[in-house]
Design a protein around this motif. Structure first.
Motif, PDB file in Angstrom:
ATOM      1  N   GLN A   1       0.981  -1.469  -0.023  1.00  0.00           N
ATOM      2  CA  GLN A   1       0.346   0.335  -0.131  1.00  0.00           C
ATOM      3  C   GLN A   1       0.954   1.359  -0.186  1.00  0.00           C
ATOM      4  O   GLN A   1       0.192   1.871  -0.445  1.00  0.00           O
ATOM      5  CB  GLN A   1      -1.116   0.498   0.971  1.00  0.00           C
ATOM      6  CG  GLN A   1      -2.034  -0.656   1.575  1.00  0.00           C
ATOM      7  CD  GLN A   1      -2.819  -1.122   2.390  1.00  0.00           C
ATOM      8  OE1 GLN A   1      -1.733  -0.581   3.419  1.00  0.00           O
ATOM      9  NE2 GLN A   1      -4.030  -2.168   2.514  1.00  0.00           N
ATOM     10  N   THR A   2       2.144   1.589   0.067  1.00  0.00           N
ATOM     11  CA  THR A   2       3.425   2.259   0.007  1.00  0.00           C
ATOM     12  C   THR A   2       2.984   2.550  -1.094  1.00  0.00           C
ATOM     13  O   THR A   2       3.086   2.457  -2.098  1.00  0.00           O
ATOM     14  CB  THR A   2       4.441   1.994   0.320  1.00  0.00           C
ATOM     15  OG1 THR A   2       4.564   0.943   1.809  1.00  0.00           O
ATOM     16  CG2 THR A   2       5.583   2.758   0.777  1.00  0.00           C
ATOM     17  N   ARG A   3       2.645   4.220  -1.414  1.00  0.00           N
ATOM     18  CA  ARG A   3       2.661   4.851  -2.643  1.00  0.00           C
ATOM     19  C   ARG A   3       4.073   5.775  -2.291  1.00  0.00           C
ATOM     20  O   ARG A   3       4.303   7.100  -1.162  1.00  0.00           O
ATOM     21  CB  ARG A   3       1.147   5.231  -2.459  1.00  0.00           C
ATOM     22  CG  ARG A   3       0.194   4.379  -2.859  1.00  0.00           C
ATOM     23  CD  ARG A   3       0.797   3.960  -4.068  1.00  0.00           C
ATOM     24  NE  ARG A   3      -0.524   2.283  -4.645  1.00  0.00           N
ATOM     25  CZ  ARG A   3      -0.461   1.515  -4.143  1.00  0.00           C
ATOM     26  NH1 ARG A   3       0.755   1.230  -3.258  1.00  0.00           N
ATOM     27  NH2 ARG A   3      -1.436   0.501  -4.510  1.00  0.00           N
ATOM     28  N   LEU A   4       3.929   6.712  -3.752  1.00  0.00           N
ATOM     29  CA  LEU A   4       5.334   7.865  -3.164  1.00  0.00           C
ATOM     30  C   LEU A   4       4.068   8.846  -3.398  1.00  0.00           C
ATOM     31  O   LEU A   4       4.998  10.348  -2.613  1.00  0.00           O
ATOM     32  CB  LEU A   4       6.265   7.640  -4.552  1.00  0.00           C
ATOM     33  CG  LEU A   4       7.083   8.602  -4.662  1.00  0.00           C
ATOM     34  CD1 LEU A   4       8.432   8.516  -3.869  1.00  0.00           C
ATOM     35  CD2 LEU A   4       7.979   8.292  -6.158  1.00  0.00           C
ATOM     36  N   ASN A   5       2.887   9.259  -3.699  1.00  0.00           N
ATOM     37  CA  ASN A   5       2.839  10.455  -3.742  1.00  0.00           C
ATOM     38  C   ASN A   5       1.423  10.769  -2.640  1.00  0.00           C
ATOM     39  O   ASN A   5       0.313  11.460  -2.863  1.00  0.00           O
ATOM     40  CB  ASN A   5       2.027  10.806  -5.015  1.00  0.00           C
ATOM     41  CG  ASN A   5       1.083  10.075  -5.452  1.00  0.00           C
ATOM     42  OD1 ASN A   5       1.425   9.059  -4.806  1.00  0.00           O
ATOM     43  ND2 ASN A   5       0.297   9.481  -6.337  1.00  0.00           N
ATOM     44  N   GLU A   6       1.642   9.760  -1.623  1.00  0.00           N
ATOM     45  CA  GLU A   6       0.408   9.908  -1.118  1.00  0.00           C
ATOM     46  C   GLU A   6       1.014  10.000   0.830  1.00  0.00           C
ATOM     47  O   GLU A   6       2.393   9.203   0.067  1.00  0.00           O
ATOM     48  CB  GLU A   6      -0.521   8.507  -0.897  1.00  0.00           C
ATOM     49  CG  GLU A   6      -1.400   8.612  -2.361  1.00  0.00           C
ATOM     50  CD  GLU A   6      -1.743   7.391  -2.286  1.00  0.00           C
ATOM     51  OE1 GLU A   6      -2.357   5.795  -1.285  1.00  0.00           O
ATOM     52  OE2 GLU A   6      -2.942   7.564  -3.467  1.00  0.00           O
ATOM     53  N   ARG A   7      -0.048   9.510   1.631  1.00  0.00           N
ATOM     54  CA  ARG A   7       0.448   9.812   3.174  1.00  0.00           C
ATOM     55  C   ARG A   7       0.708   8.043   3.646  1.00  0.00           C
ATOM     56  O   ARG A   7      -0.629   7.590   3.479  1.00  0.00           O
ATOM     57  CB  ARG A   7      -0.142  10.567   4.257  1.00  0.00           C
ATOM     58  CG  ARG A   7       0.607  10.839   5.230  1.00  0.00           C
ATOM     59  CD  ARG A   7      -0.073  12.227   5.357  1.00  0.00           C
ATOM     60  NE  ARG A   7       0.903  11.221   7.344  1.00  0.00           N
ATOM     61  CZ  ARG A   7       1.675  12.246   7.846  1.00  0.00           C
ATOM     62  NH1 ARG A   7       2.140  12.757   6.855  1.00  0.00           N
ATOM     63  NH2 ARG A   7       1.885  12.074   9.311  1.00  0.00           N
ATOM     64  N   ASN A   8       1.609   8.319   3.895  1.00  0.00           N
ATOM     65  CA  ASN A   8       1.971   6.492   4.254  1.00  0.00           C
ATOM     66  C   ASN A   8       1.866   5.824   6.010  1.00  0.00           C
ATOM     67  O   ASN A   8       2.980   7.551   6.734  1.00  0.00           O
ATOM     68  CB  ASN A   8       3.303   5.622   3.521  1.00  0.00           C
ATOM     69  CG  ASN A   8       2.903   5.451   2.330  1.00  0.00           C
ATOM     70  OD1 ASN A   8       2.672   4.998   1.692  1.00  0.00           O
ATOM     71  ND2 ASN A   8       3.903   6.159   1.842  1.00  0.00           N
ATOM     72  N   GLU A   9       0.997   5.418   6.146  1.00  0.00           N
ATOM     73  CA  GLU A   9       0.530   5.153   7.569  1.00  0.00           C
ATOM     74  C   GLU A   9       1.912   3.749   7.481  1.00  0.00           C
ATOM     75  O   GLU A   9       2.388   2.936   7.732  1.00  0.00           O
ATOM     76  CB  GLU A   9      -0.816   4.287   7.766  1.00  0.00           C
ATOM     77  CG  GLU A   9      -1.774   5.617   7.629  1.00  0.00           C
ATOM     78  CD  GLU A   9      -3.513   4.481   8.237  1.00  0.00           C
ATOM     79  OE1 GLU A   9      -3.053   3.620   8.653  1.00  0.00           O
ATOM     80  OE2 GLU A   9      -3.705   5.151   8.016  1.00  0.00           O
ATOM     81  N   LYS A  10       2.536   4.189   8.855  1.00  0.00           N
ATOM     82  CA  LYS A  10       3.398   3.545  10.889  1.00  0.00           C
ATOM     83  C   LYS A  10       2.817   2.848  10.745  1.00  0.00           C
ATOM     84  O   LYS A  10       1.467   2.366  10.623  1.00  0.00           O
ATOM     85  CB  LYS A  10       3.828   4.449  11.525  1.00  0.00           C
ATOM     86  CG  LYS A  10       5.047   5.306  10.456  1.00  0.00           C
ATOM     87  CD  LYS A  10       5.375   6.135  11.821  1.00  0.00           C
ATOM     88  CE  LYS A  10       6.693   7.137  11.735  1.00  0.00           C
ATOM     89  NZ  LYS A  10       7.137   7.561  12.415  1.00  0.00           N
ATOM     90  N   ILE A  11       3.463   0.784  10.659  1.00  0.00           N
ATOM     91  CA  ILE A  11       2.578   0.057  11.139  1.00  0.00           C
ATOM     92  C   ILE A  11       3.399  -0.361  12.717  1.00  0.00           C
ATOM     93  O   ILE A  11       4.398   0.127  13.568  1.00  0.00           O
ATOM     94  CB  ILE A  11       4.188  -1.430  10.970  1.00  0.00           C
ATOM     95  CG1 ILE A  11       4.042  -1.691   8.977  1.00  0.00           C
ATOM     96  CG2 ILE A  11       3.434  -2.760  11.159  1.00  0.00           C
ATOM     97  CD1 ILE A  11       4.627  -2.440   9.143  1.00  0.00           C
TER      98      ILE A  11
END
Length: 469
Positions: free
Chosen positions: A207-217
């Motif tokens: 789900q990691t995207r370069l142009n979006e905010r990614n949540e931590k695990i």
């Protein structure tokens, strides 16, 4: 883990069976040796002290006529006495003297017996679960003369031992199956514990995207190894956000740089032929020529056409996303291509068309830019040729218009064929390598395509296919 348990169980089972078999054989041999020693001692005693017959080969059947059965019964084994040549004299075996049972001892036994230091050989054979052990020993008279051969045979039924082994293996198999099931259950829960965390990490990575905010695990419970992996991922997310911000800024700056390069390249393209056209007109200008007005009109039309091209580029500079803007109109492709070639004064440029009129819905300015770029590249590719040839052909079918630009220049190397249409790539010492990439975008915007065929040192043919509608 399951595989290790299975392999260990098989190996232990094999070793157990081998060990059990070896112990059984050793026990039978030791038991037979004890019985054999007792029997020999009894027979020797009979020959030396108890018999009233002279001790010789001839009297052996008389000496042991009844006594041999008693000795056999006491020691629970079969006894046979042979003369020194291997012929049977007396035996405790039932039906020992029947036909096919009175054959003399084999030559091999007699030969082996004579060569043994202690005058004894041992033979072991097994048939249908029954073990037969036989020993052969010389019998001597009181003066130690060989008067006969003693055969002692012990029969051991191994069926009970094999039954015990089977029962033992069955019990052992139950233990192994139980261990195997426990290993499966333990491996399942252990792998589930590990893979549950790994699956969560895998889903987040996907789900990691370069142009979006990614949540931590965030994991409630995980092994120390998984926690290290999670910390590394979370650190990567922090660094990724910083990199995205820097990349966005860099991309905006790069976009304007590319825009500036393309504009400069496109403005420079028509300037060179315009300069040559002005110089040629100035050199050939003759005010007294009767056709001076016609020539002046053609000259003015050529310059105006190139000025329109530069004007359209300048107008589109304010909107990078819309460059180049398409203004489709019904045009005669044959005449527009001829008009684009008018600014080139080289005699070796020839133009052919399969028809006098080929109409298509295209942008006239963009078509001129396509032809200008391809012809200019062809002239640069033939600069070192003594007899340069550049041919421009226009053909059509029911749906498409084809424009072919061929030259006999240096050609394109196989190593760079895949990079020809890449922005900034160029094989020339001058220029920025934006022309082919730009016209490729223009052609593909119409739903067309451009491709080429090239032979190194022989020339190149570029083919442009554009739809009529």
């Amino acid at each position: 883990m399951i595989l290790l348990v299975l392999l260990a169980s098989i190996l232990i089972l094999v070793v157990t069976v081998i060990q059990y078999d070896e112990q059984t054989k050793d026990y039978n041999i030791q038991r037979f040796e004890r019985k054999e020693a007792t029997t020999i001692e009894t027979i020797v005693l009979e020959l030396t002290n108890k018999t009233s017959y002279p001790v010789n080969t001839k009297n052996l059947p008389l000496i042991f006529q009844e006594r041999i059965y008693e000795i056999s019964s006491i020691n629970k084994l079969n006894i046979s006495i042979f003369d020194p040549h291997g012929n049977l004299l007396v035996s405790s075996k039932t039906n020992a003297f029947e036909e096919n049972s009175t054959l003399p001892l084999s030559y091999k036994i007699l030969n082996d017996l004579s060569q043994k230091p202690n005058h004894r050989i041992l033979k072991i054979r097994e048939e249908e679960g029954v073990s037969y052990q036989s020993s052969y020993t010389f019998l001597n008279d009181p003066k130690f003369n060989r008067i006969g051969i003693l055969e002692v045979q012990f029969t051991q039924d191994n069926s009970e031992i094999e039954k015990e082994l089977q029962e033992f293996i069955q019990r052992l198999s139950i233990v192994y199956v139980l261990m195997f099931l426990i290993a499966i259950v333990f491996a399942y829960f252990l792998s589930s514990y590990i893979t549950r965390s790994i699956q969560t990490i895998s889903e987040r990575m996907q789900q990691t995207r370069l142009n979006e905010r990614n949540e931590k695990i965030i994991l409630d419970s995980a092994s120390s190894e998984i926690e290290i992996l999670v910390d590394a991922y979370n650190n990567m997310i922090d660094q990724l956000e910083e990199s995205v911000a820097k990349l966005a800024k860099s991309e905006r700056e790069q976009a304007w740089r590319e825009m500036a390069k393309q504009v400069a390249h496109e403005i420079k393209n028509p300037l060179t032929p315009m300069r040559l056209t002005v110089q040629s007109f100035e050199r050939k200008f003759n005010p007294e020529d009767k056709n001076i007005k016609v020539k002046l009109a053609e000259y003015s039309q050529t310059l105006i056409q190139q000025i329109d091209v530069m004007s359209s580029i300048a107008s589109a500079f304010s909107d990078f996303a819309k460059m180049p803007t398409q203004h489709r109109e019904r045009i005669n492709v044959v005449s527009v291509v001829k008009l684009a070639l008018d600014i080139f004064n080289e005699d070796y440029i020839s133009y052919q068309s399969s028809e006098t009129e080929i109409y298509a819905n295209l942008d006239k300015t963009q078509l001129i830019r396509i032809v200008n770029n391809l012809v200019k590249n062809a002239t640069q590719a033939t600069e070192l040729e003594k007899s340069p040839i550049i041919e421009v052909k226009v053909t059509s079918d029911t749906k498409n218009v084809s424009i072919l630009v061929s030259d006999n220049g240096k050609g394109i190397s196989k190593d760079v064929e895949d990079l020809i249409f890449e922005p900034k790539f160029t094989t020339k010492t001058s220029g920025m390598g934006l022309g082919l990439g730009m016209i490729k975008n223009i052609i593909e915007a119409y739903g067309g395509r451009i491709f080429f065929e090239s032979n190194l040192g022989q020339g190149t043919v570029f083919t442009v296919i554009l739809p009529k509608e």
